[in-house]
Design a protein around this motif. Structure first.
Motif, PDB file in Angstrom:
ATOM      1  N   UNK A 108       0.989  -7.989  -0.414  1.00  0.00           N
ATOM      2  CA  UNK A 108       1.823  -6.905  -0.937  1.00  0.00           C
ATOM      3  C   UNK A 108       1.035  -5.611  -1.081  1.00  0.00           C
ATOM      4  N   UNK A 109      -0.238  -5.720  -1.431  1.00  0.00           N
ATOM      5  CA  UNK A 109      -1.047  -4.516  -1.592  1.00  0.00           C
ATOM      6  C   UNK A 109      -1.209  -3.772  -0.265  1.00  0.00           C
ATOM      7  N   UNK A 110      -1.212  -4.533   0.815  1.00  0.00           N
ATOM      8  CA  UNK A 110      -1.428  -3.938   2.129  1.00  0.00           C
ATOM      9  C   UNK A 110      -0.139  -3.487   2.816  1.00  0.00           C
ATOM     10  N   UNK A 111       0.930  -4.249   2.611  1.00  0.00           N
ATOM     11  CA  UNK A 111       2.099  -4.086   3.472  1.00  0.00           C
ATOM     12  C   UNK A 111       3.339  -3.539   2.778  1.00  0.00           C
ATOM     13  N   UNK A 112       3.414  -3.629   1.452  1.00  0.00           N
ATOM     14  CA  UNK A 112       4.611  -3.164   0.756  1.00  0.00           C
ATOM     15  C   UNK A 112       4.340  -1.828   0.089  1.00  0.00           C
ATOM     16  N   UNK A 113       5.010  -0.829   0.564  1.00  0.00           N
ATOM     17  CA  UNK A 113       4.798   0.528   0.061  1.00  0.00           C
ATOM     18  C   UNK A 113       5.384   0.678  -1.338  1.00  0.00           C
ATOM     19  N   UNK A 114       4.595   1.225  -2.252  1.00  0.00           N
ATOM     20  CA  UNK A 114       5.064   1.469  -3.611  1.00  0.00           C
ATOM     21  C   UNK A 114       5.049   2.979  -3.853  1.00  0.00           C
ATOM     22  N   UNK A 115       5.074   3.415  -5.098  1.00  0.00           N
ATOM     23  CA  UNK A 115       5.160   4.832  -5.406  1.00  0.00           C
ATOM     24  C   UNK A 115       3.930   5.566  -4.899  1.00  0.00           C
ATOM     25  N   UNK A 116       4.115   6.745  -4.336  1.00  0.00           N
ATOM     26  CA  UNK A 116       3.026   7.441  -3.637  1.00  0.00           C
ATOM     27  C   UNK A 116       1.819   7.790  -4.514  1.00  0.00           C
ATOM     28  N   UNK A 117       2.067   7.958  -5.823  1.00  0.00           N
ATOM     29  CA  UNK A 117       0.961   8.141  -6.764  1.00  0.00           C
ATOM     30  C   UNK A 117       1.310   7.253  -7.948  1.00  0.00           C
ATOM     31  N   UNK A 118       0.914   6.000  -7.878  1.00  0.00           N
ATOM     32  CA  UNK A 118       1.354   5.003  -8.849  1.00  0.00           C
ATOM     33  C   UNK A 118       0.533   5.121 -10.126  1.00  0.00           C
TER      34      UNK A 118
END
Length: 878
Positions: free
Chosen positions: A537-547
């Motif tokens: 998930x850290x590599x492939x799932x995009x989260x908030x741009x500045x989390x």
């Protein structure tokens, strides 16, 4: 003639000394305090503050400190950080406020000469106080507010014989809150302008006295008629700079408040000296007023700049701002500062804000900070240790969470020293201040939205806190609150009045996960998640741009756990189905986050020691994966990420790189590895090999070397190639997915990913352990023993060099924990700083690890080495 000349020289020398000797002295009142509960005190402040009043039956008090700290130090209560002891301490919600209302008293020696003024300063009292000196009341109205500094001119209260007594009656917060298990309890703790966590949170149990007390430093200061206060330093650094080489000029802007305590106007000169240049400004100060005076701008030639960790040095300057009348210094105020400028811009590609320092964009690798100690036992030494740990993790920013406090100057001094940028939240949270419907809260969202009760006190406190910390170069960003803005009128005061007037050089975010910081394309809160995640998930799932908040687990090893878990609770935590709780009450009480099934691939734990050892493997992998995954998408998906959270101010079982006792666990070293400024890494999903360059310098002619090792230690060179990277970038080099999949299928694999320079020196050394095709670490479970050869020698007064070597005939010596012990107790000595830890060595490999402990000369030191398949050993220091 000789006598005349000597007399002339003597007179001239005395005049010179008089001209440059300040009337100012400043010292802390931090010893020989006594206290007594108001319920057991019959006298009033007028009587108690007389030196004739006997304090013999009073309890020794800890100042700075809280009532609970004093009770603990006097063994009146058990350690609330151990086991279930916190349940044995009476909570203020049940006892009433009077139970924790205490008198504090301190005798001190001081007098004022002619033209001298004596000032008493409280840097923080929680929550409201009445102050008496020598039988007289100092403050006409009760001084209230946890974050409000207060200074009193006490010259007229001092006794002629210089023997004085200070008496302070400290009342708890007005609204103590019901600690009902919610975030901030029932929420009413937020009615005060004070910390919200004290009513309990998901990482801490309630603080029983709500941190009542004189919790921060108390000073006496002597000046002349003029008191120099609240200096303000602004540095302007134009253009795009590099850390090395000559610098174009920078502009220094200096001002200060000058308080005239005299009944007549005073004319003089405010001045400072820098780089051999005297900067002056004449000023006439009206009687009994405070005036802010600005000095002429100073152009600094070839300045030494301050940079965040990993990008350059943290150079600093010091000046002494003086006010002089007829050659006599009436007061002076020393100031340290760094020359740097913070810039922010909106990155239209990532859809998030990006931060620049001295014109260079900085990829943010941050951590969320609560406070150093939940009972506010704060010290310069502990701050220095904790911030150094963050520097050692290769992080460059800390965010101070809004349910806590404005950190102390000593915290910022450490951040300046180690290069940690800081986001400082103001004192609201989405939980208490009404962002969500919450059945645990006493009042509805509409009511909570208007917390605190006293908006004027909030803004007055905010103004004072800005003045206290605005000169630190590490302070980069102000934030309105945690996951919510303050109420509209407070937000307006902060954003449009206080900060533009008193600072104006830093970015203000209206709240921590605001769209101003990061476009929230996923919906929800704009932060998280907070538990165990698949590395993919850290590599492939995009989260908030500045989390602003994302994290994982953080349980310490067995040595750490045994410090605060009683023997009966030293068990494997068994999860209760459908809840976040486990069967053991102490694990639940200390806020354990479950590891779920993540330990099973290593083999089912047999006891707590085995559980904690296997948890370290998960810890390391989680945080290395988190930092690598975000770095892989630097400037594409992300402009930064901030881990929730990197430290605990209590003995919680979650979100920490080191425990409360300052003992690091594998989270710290996994974060450190994944955050290297120049870093080669492996994407476990796509099989890609990438290089991250988090510096301003291109890296040419670096050698990338990828080597696999099977469980017997046999190696296979997968690639060795010269490559390069551009500044502040991530570069994909190649994919080894199919090859690695074939090698791992049967029993897993070790993968070494290294970067070397032209001297064949290793500059990035990254070692992975990969599961078999079923997702199990079957090879690790059956790997042969690999004893290490080791020797250690002292190389300085506080540093040891440990040399470890793995025999060529061995297999991999895997995941070795190094510990510095006191031979007399066989216990770890803390805090110890390790250049690396949880290390693995391939056959024939030798590594040198440095261990640093400040009090090395005071112990009989030895080193313990223990690993996954390495027999435990201890060795003496040569």
């Amino acid at each position: 003639m000789k006598k005349i000349n000597l007399s002339f020289i003597l007179i001239a020398t005395l005049l010179f000394i008089n001209q440059f000797t300040t009337a100012q002295t400043k010292y802390e009142l931090n010893t020989d305090w006594y206290c007594n509960p108001i319920k057991k005190t019959t006298a009033d402040g007028f009587e108690i503050s007389k030196t004739s009043y006997s304090l013999k039956k009073w309890m020794p008090a800890t100042v700075p400190g809280t009532v609970l700290t004093t009770l603990l130090n006097n063994k009146e209560v058990p350690d609330p950080f151990y086991g279930m002891n916190n349940e044995k301490i009476k909570d203020i919600y049940e006892t009433g406020r009077e139970y924790y209302t205490y008198w504090f008293s301190k005798d001190f020696t001081e007098t004022a000469k002619k033209d001298e003024q004596v000032w008493l300063t409280f840097r923080g009292i929680n929550y409201s106080v009445d102050i008496f000196i020598n039988g007289a009341k100092v403050n006409k109205e009760r001084y209230k507010g946890m974050y409000l500094r207060k200074t009193f001119n006490i010259t007229k209260f001092l006794n002629a014989n210089s023997k004085n007594r200070l008496a302070v009656l400290v009342h708890p917060v007005d609204e103590v809150g019901n600690p009902n298990g919610g975030q901030g309890g029932d929420g009413t703790i937020a009615k005060n302008v004070s910390s919200q966590y004290v009513a309990g949170w998901d990482w801490i149990q309630p603080i029983r006295d709500r941190n009542t007390g004189i919790w921060d430093k108390v000073f006496i200061e002597k000046t002349g008629a003029i008191n120099v206060k609240n200096p303000h330093i602004i540095t302007l650094v134009d253009g795009v700079r590099l850390p090395e080489g000559p610098q174009q000029p920078a502009t220094l802007k200096v001002s200060a408040e000058l308080e005239n305590s005299a009944a007549t106007d005073v004319s003089g000169t405010i001045q400072y000296t820098l780089d051999g240049t005297l900067v002056t400004q004449k000023a006439t100060l009206k009687a009994l007023t405070t005036t802010e005076v600005s000095l002429p701008d100073f152009i600094m030639k070839n300045p030494k700049l301050w940079w965040p960790n990993g990008y350059g040095k943290q150079d600093s300057y010091a000046i002494d701002i003086k006010f002089i009348v007829d050659g006599k210094i009436l007061d002076s105020e020393p100031v340290h500062f760094g020359v740097r400028e913070i810039q922010t811009t909106w990155n239209t590609h990532t859809q998030s804000r990006q931060i620049a320092v001295n014109g260079q964009k900085i990829f943010i690798k941050g951590g969320n900070w609560i406070m150093s100690d939940a009972m506010l036992r704060l010290s310069k030494e502990r701050y220095d240790t904790e911030i150094r740990f963050h520097r050692d993790m290769n992080l460059n920013l800390l965010r101070i969470w809004g349910g806590s406090l404005t950190e102390r100057p000593e915290f910022y001094e450490a951040c300046d020293k180690y290069g940690l940028l800081v986001i400082q939240d103001f004192w609201v949270s989405g939980d208490c201040n009404g962002r969500w419907v919450d059945p645990m809260k006493k009042e509805d969202q509409w009511t909570r939205r208007n917390y605190p009760d006293d908006h004027q006190l909030f803004t007055e406190s905010a103004e004072d806190m800005v003045k206290m910390i605005r000169n630190y170069p590490s302070l980069a960003i102000w934030c309105g609150g945690n996951e919510i803005t303050p109420s509209a009128d407070i937000l307006h005061s902060l954003k449009d009045e206080i900060l533009p007037k008193l600072d104006g050089t830093r970015w203000f975010i209206d709240y921590s996960n605001s769209d101003e910081m990061s476009f929230n394309f996923k919906g929800g809160n704009g932060d998280g998640p907070y538990g165990i995640q698949d590395i993919a998930t850290f590599w492939e799932e995009r989260t908030w741009p500045f989390n602003s908040e994302i994290g994982s687990v953080g349980t310490g090893d067995a040595v750490s756990l045994k410090r605060f878990l009683p023997k009966k609770n030293q068990v494997i935590p068994q999860e209760m189905k459908g809840t976040e709780k486990v069967e053991d009450e102490a694990w639940t009480y200390h806020k354990y986050i479950a590891y779920g099934n993540t330990l099973k691939p290593y083999g089912t734990p047999t006891d707590m020691d085995d559980f904690a050892t296997k948890a370290q493997l998960v810890n390391y992998d989680q945080y290395r994966g988190l930092m690598e995954g975000f770095s892989a998408h630097m400037w594409d998906w992300y402009t930064g990420t901030i881990i929730w959270k990197t430290q605990n101010p209590w003995t919680a079982l979650r979100g920490q790189m080191y425990d409360y006792y300052l003992d690091p666990n594998a989270c710290l070293y996994g974060t450190r590895k994944g955050s290297e400024p120049l870093h080669a890494m492996y994407n476990p999903v796509k099989g890609d090999i990438m290089i991250v360059n988090n510096t301003f310098v291109p890296q040419h002619d670096v050698m990338l070397r990828i080597t696999s090792y099977d469980m017997k230690g046999n190696s296979q060179l997968l690639t060795q190639v010269f490559t390069y990277t551009e500044p502040s970038s991530t570069r994909l080099i190649l994919s080894l997915k199919d090859k690695i999949a074939a090698l791992t299928a049967k029993e897993g694999l070790f993968l070494s990913v290294q970067l070397l320079n032209l001297k064949q020196e290793i500059i990035s050394d990254n070692f992975y352990w990969l599961a078999d095709e079923k997702g199990n670490y079957s090879g690790l479970q059956n790997i042969a023993s690999a004893p290490l050869q080791a020797s250690a020698k002292k190389i300085s007064t506080n540093t040891i060099a440990l040399t470890v070597k793995n025999n060529e005939k061995n297999t991999i010596s895997f995941f070795n924990r190094i510990s510095l012990l006191d031979a007399k107790t066989s216990e770890r000595v803390l805090p110890t700083f390790y250049s690396d830890n949880y290390i693995s060595l391939v056959p024939g490999e030798e590594k040198i690890i440095e261990l640093e402990y400040e009090n090395l000369n005071n112990i009989d030191a030895e080193i313990e080495i223990s690993g996954w398949n390495t027999p435990i050993q201890t060795l003496k220091i040569k």
